[in-house]
Design a protein around this motif. Structure first.
Motif, PDB file in Angstrom:
ATOM      1  N   ALA A 201       6.242   3.914   4.684  1.00 47.32           N
ATOM      2  CA  ALA A 201       7.019   3.978   5.842  1.00 47.32           C
ATOM      3  C   ALA A 201       7.984   3.147   5.706  1.00 47.32           C
ATOM      4  O   ALA A 201       9.390   3.569   6.516  1.00 47.32           O
ATOM      5  CB  ALA A 201       6.282   2.514   6.211  1.00 47.32           C
TER       6      ALA A 201
ATOM      7  N   ALA B 192       5.997  10.415   3.058  1.00 52.28           N
ATOM      8  CA  ALA B 192       4.529  10.710   3.390  1.00 52.28           C
ATOM      9  C   ALA B 192       3.048   9.816   2.591  1.00 52.28           C
ATOM     10  O   ALA B 192       3.348  10.236   0.997  1.00 52.28           O
ATOM     11  CB  ALA B 192       3.986  11.659   3.754  1.00 52.28           C
ATOM     12  N   ALA B 193       2.384   8.983   2.630  1.00 58.39           N
ATOM     13  CA  ALA B 193       1.833   8.456   1.953  1.00 58.39           C
ATOM     14  C   ALA B 193       0.779   9.792   2.140  1.00 58.39           C
ATOM     15  O   ALA B 193       0.177  10.292   2.734  1.00 58.39           O
ATOM     16  CB  ALA B 193       0.873   7.265   2.696  1.00 58.39           C
ATOM     17  N   GLU B 194      -0.060   9.514   0.481  1.00 57.75           N
ATOM     18  CA  GLU B 194      -1.893  11.001   0.435  1.00 57.75           C
ATOM     19  C   GLU B 194      -2.588   9.217  -0.321  1.00 57.75           C
ATOM     20  O   GLU B 194      -2.418   9.442  -1.609  1.00 57.75           O
ATOM     21  CB  GLU B 194      -1.383  11.952   0.248  1.00 57.75           C
ATOM     22  CG  GLU B 194      -2.366  12.389  -0.540  1.00 57.75           C
ATOM     23  CD  GLU B 194      -1.996  14.156  -0.271  1.00 57.75           C
ATOM     24  OE1 GLU B 194      -2.970  14.656  -1.059  1.00 57.75           O
ATOM     25  OE2 GLU B 194      -1.204  14.395   0.355  1.00 57.75           O
TER      26      GLU B 194
ATOM     27  N   GLU C 253       0.826   3.403   2.014  1.00 54.43           N
ATOM     28  CA  GLU C 253       1.214   3.986   3.901  1.00 54.43           C
ATOM     29  C   GLU C 253       2.253   2.209   3.946  1.00 54.43           C
ATOM     30  O   GLU C 253       3.564   3.391   4.441  1.00 54.43           O
ATOM     31  CB  GLU C 253      -0.316   3.474   4.558  1.00 54.43           C
ATOM     32  CG  GLU C 253      -1.020   3.952   4.706  1.00 54.43           C
ATOM     33  CD  GLU C 253      -2.242   3.815   3.376  1.00 54.43           C
ATOM     34  OE1 GLU C 253      -1.698   3.066   2.407  1.00 54.43           O
ATOM     35  OE2 GLU C 253      -2.698   4.741   3.769  1.00 54.43           O
ATOM     36  N   ASN C 254       2.460   0.942   3.866  1.00 54.49           N
ATOM     37  CA  ASN C 254       3.855   0.791   4.095  1.00 54.49           C
ATOM     38  C   ASN C 254       5.045   0.965   3.399  1.00 54.49           C
ATOM     39  O   ASN C 254       5.989   1.094   3.725  1.00 54.49           O
ATOM     40  CB  ASN C 254       3.361  -0.843   3.706  1.00 54.49           C
ATOM     41  CG  ASN C 254       3.331  -1.612   2.898  1.00 54.49           C
ATOM     42  OD1 ASN C 254       3.137  -1.227   1.890  1.00 54.49           O
ATOM     43  ND2 ASN C 254       1.933  -2.093   2.987  1.00 54.49           N
TER      44      ASN C 254
ATOM     45  N   THR D 159       1.286  -1.411   0.352  1.00 51.85           N
ATOM     46  CA  THR D 159       0.293   0.090  -0.082  1.00 51.85           C
ATOM     47  C   THR D 159       0.985   0.970  -0.110  1.00 51.85           C
ATOM     48  O   THR D 159       2.038   1.640   0.011  1.00 51.85           O
ATOM     49  CB  THR D 159      -1.107   0.040   1.064  1.00 51.85           C
ATOM     50  OG1 THR D 159      -0.306   0.574   2.288  1.00 51.85           O
ATOM     51  CG2 THR D 159      -1.785  -0.851   1.107  1.00 51.85           C
TER      52      THR D 159
END
Length: 514
Positions: free
Chosen positions: A128, A151-153, A124-125, A122
Motif C-alpha cells: 500500500a 500488490a501483496a501476495e 499488505e501495508n 506486512t
C-alpha cells in the motif's frame, strides 16, 4: 572530547546554530562567544549527534519528494532494498527477491519489523505504501516514465512493470520509495513523523529550522549507538563551516571549498561525487558540427588547471564521463575494447579564429569561473570565445534549443537507481530529453540500448563502459572534472557514512565519543 559545562536540549542547540548563521550573515560573529574552540568538543555531550545540513525541507519532508533523501540520511525511513558501493541491490525490508517473468518481480518482506508507531510491517501495508508512490502526481523521479503496479501476495510484494525492466530492485532502493506506516497516509499530506522503520524515529520537525530524532530501541537490526540526532538546517556555507570549526556541530554537510581553509584539515573528509563538470558541444549547428573542431576543443582543454585554479585541488580531473564515485569506471577504461573505441577519434583541425559562444549559469558559484578558464584555454588554441552567463532558470531553455555552441554544466551521472544508463540516454541518445549537444549517433544509440537491456552486475558495467567510449569517440562532450563534496566530522565522530550518492549519513553505527 572534553564535555561542556552543561548539555543544552535539542531546540537550544538548533537555536545556537541559527544564531551562528545570523551573526555570520550580519558580520558580527566572533569566535569564543559561548562556543568551544576549534578542534575541541563537538555539539553533543549526551550521546546525541548534532548535524548541520545544507538545505531545509522543500516539501514538508514528504517521502515522495527530494526531501526523502533527508529521511534516508537520518536513517528514519527505509526501503525494500538498499544499494551497495557498486550499485547492486542488497536486502533491507525485503530479505529476498526473484524475477518471475519478464515483467513481474516478487519481494519477500522481512519478519519482525515494526513501524515507529508500533504497527507491524506486512506485505499488505508495504504494498500500500509503494502503491501511493506509484500513483502520486507528480511521480517520484525514480518512476518517471515507468509503468508499475504493486500488490501483496502472502508474505511477498509483487511488482509488475509494463515492459522488461532489469533495474526493478535498484529502483525500489530509492528513498522516494520508502515504506511508511499506514497512518502516514491518513491526511492530505504524507507524514513521516513517527511512521518510519529505521533505527531513529523522527519525533519533531521545526519548520525549516531543524528536526529531532530519537533512537528506536525496537529496530529490527538492533538499537543504534547514538541516543538521537538533532538536525539544524544551515543554508549559509560560512555558517556551516563555523559550526564545524567552533564545535557547534558534530557532522556538517557540504563545507564550501572557499571555507575549507578556515577549518582544521583533519576535520574534513572529501567524498567523490557521481557528478561531472562537462563541456557539452553543439554537434548540430555551428563550428562544433565539425568533428575536427570538436577534437581541437578537446585537445585545447587542460582540466587539471581548472581543478587547481577553481576547485583548489578538491576535485578530480576527468578521464571519462564517469568518475571515481563509480567503482568500476577506472578499471573499465583499462581494456583493449575501450581503447580501440577511442582510437579512431577525429584529428584536431585548425580553429582559425572561429567564434564560439559558451553558456553557463550562476547558480553553482564555481561554473562562471570554470567558463573563464575555458575561454582562456580555447582562445590560446585559436578560437574566439564569447561567454554568456545567467541564472539557470533563464538559460536552460536556450541551452536545450541549441542557442550556444557549447555549454558548461555540472551534471549528476548517477540517478536514483544508482545506475548511469539513464543519464547517458537522456544526454546523448537521439531522443534524449536533456540532449544539450544536439547529438545523434546510431552507434551510440546501439551501445545505449545494449546497456539498458544488460543485467545488473558485471554484464551491465561492461555495457556502460562501452557506451561511454562510444560517446567520447565522437566528442559529443568533453568531461573536465569530477566534483567532490567536503563533509565535516569532529574528531570524536565514528561511523558517519561518506556516501557519494548522498543517501546515507547517520546510521545505527554512527556515534560521538565525549
Amino acid at each position: 572530547m572534553p564535555p561542556r559545562p552543561s548539555a543544552p536540549g535539542p531546540a537550544a542547540r538548533r537555536t545556537g546554530l541559527a544564531a551562528v548563521s545570523l551573526l555570520l550573515l550580519t558580520g558580527c560573529f566572533a569566535e569564543g562567544s559561548g562556543t568551544s574552540s576549534a578542534g575541541g568538543a563537538g555539539g553533543s555531550t549526551d550521546g546525541r549527534i548534532e548535524l548541520a545540513m545544507l538545505q531545509p525541507p522543500r516539501s514538508g519532508l514528504s517521502p515522495l519528494s527530494d526531501d526523502a533523501f533527508k529521511l534516508s540520511r537520518w536513517s528514519t525511513a527505509e526501503t525494500l532494498v538498499r544499494l551497495d558501493e557498486a550499485g547492486d541491490a542488497q536486502p533491507m525490508l525485503a530479505t529476498a527477491w526473484e524475477q518471475l517473468d519478464d515483467t513481474t518481480w516478487s519481494f519477500t518482506i522481512r519478519d519482525g519489523v515494526t513501524f515507529h508507531d508500533g504497527t507491524e510491517l506486512t506485505a499488505e501495508n508495504a504494498a500500500a505504501s509503494l502503491a501511493r508512490a506509484v500513483e502520486a502526481e507528480p511521480a517520484p523521479r525514480i518512476l518517471d516514465g515507468v509503468e508499475m503496479s504493486v500488490a501483496a501476495e502472502g508474505d511477498t510484494v509483487r511488482v509488475t512493470t509494463a515492459g522488461t525492466d532489469p533495474l526493478v530492485p535498484q529502483r525500489l532502493s530509492s528513498p522516494q520509495l520508502s515504506v511508511l506506516a499506514p497512518a502516514a497516509y491518513e491526511g492530505t499530506a504524507v507524514t513521516p513523523v513517527g511512521h518510519g522503520t529505521g533505527p531513529f524515529e523522527l519525533t519533531a520537525v521545526d519548520g525549516t529550522s531543524g528536526a529531532t530524532l530519537e533512537r528506536y530501541d525496537d529496530h529490527w537490526a538492533g538499537a543504534a549507538a547514538a541516543a538521537g540526532i538533532d538536525v539544524s538546517f544551515v543554508p549559509d556555507g560560512t555558517a556551516r563551516a563555523a559550526a564545524l570549526r567552533t564545535g557547534e556541530a558534530d557532522v556538517v554537510e557540504a563545507v564550501p571549498v572557499g571555507q575549507a581553509a578556515q577549518v582544521e584539515e583533519d576535520l574534513l573528509e572529501e567524498v567523490p561525487m557521481p557528478r561531472t563538470n562537462t563541456l557539452y558541444l553543439n554537434t548540430e549547428d555551428g563550428p562544433f558540427a565539425d568533428p575536427a573542431l570538436r577534437a581541437a576543443a578537446r585537445e585545447a582543454l587542460d582540466p587539471q588547471r581548472i581543478v587547481d585554479g577553481v576547485y583548489e585541488g578538491r576535485a578530480d580531473a576527468a578521464a571519462g564521463l564517469l568518475g571515481p564515485a563509480i567503482p568500476y569506471a577506472t578499471e573499465g577504461r583499462d581494456t583493449d575494447a575501450y581503447r580501440e573505441a577511442l582510437a579512431d577519434r577525429a584529428e584536431a583541425g585548425d580553429p582559425a579564429g572561429r567564434k564560439i559562444t559558451i553558456g553557463t549559469f550562476t547558480d553553482r558559484a564555481e561554473l562562471p569561473e570554470v567558463a573563464v578558464q575555458l575561454q582562456q584555454q580555447l582562445e590560446a588554441a585559436g578560437f574566439e570565445v564569447e561567454l554568456e552567463v545567467r541564472e539557470y532558470q533563464y538559460i536552460e531553455a536556450d541551452a536545450l534549443d541549441g542557442d550556444f555552441d557549447a555549454f558548461v554544466l555540472s551534471r549528476a551521472t548517477v540517478l536514483d537507481s544508482g545506475d548511469p544508463v539513464a543519464y547517458m540516454v537522456s544526454d546523448f541518445g537521439c531522443e534524449g530529453s536533456f540532449n544539450l549537444s544536439r547529438f545523434c549517433s546510431g552507434a551510440v544509440d546501439d551501445a545505449l540500448t545494449a546497456a539498458e537491456q544488460a543485467a545488473p552486475g558485471e554484464e551491465r558495467q561492461e555495457a556502460i563502459m562501452a557506451a561511454e567510449a562510444a560517446i567520447l569517440a565522437e566528442d559529443a562532450a568533453i568531461p573536465m572534472l569530477h566534483e567532490r563534496v567536503i563533509q565535516g566530522e569532529q574528531d570524536g565522530v565514528e561511523g558517519a557514512v561518506r556516501d557519494p550518492r548522498e543517501r546515507e549519513l547517520i546510521t545505527a553505527e554512527t556515534a560521538v565519543s565525549e
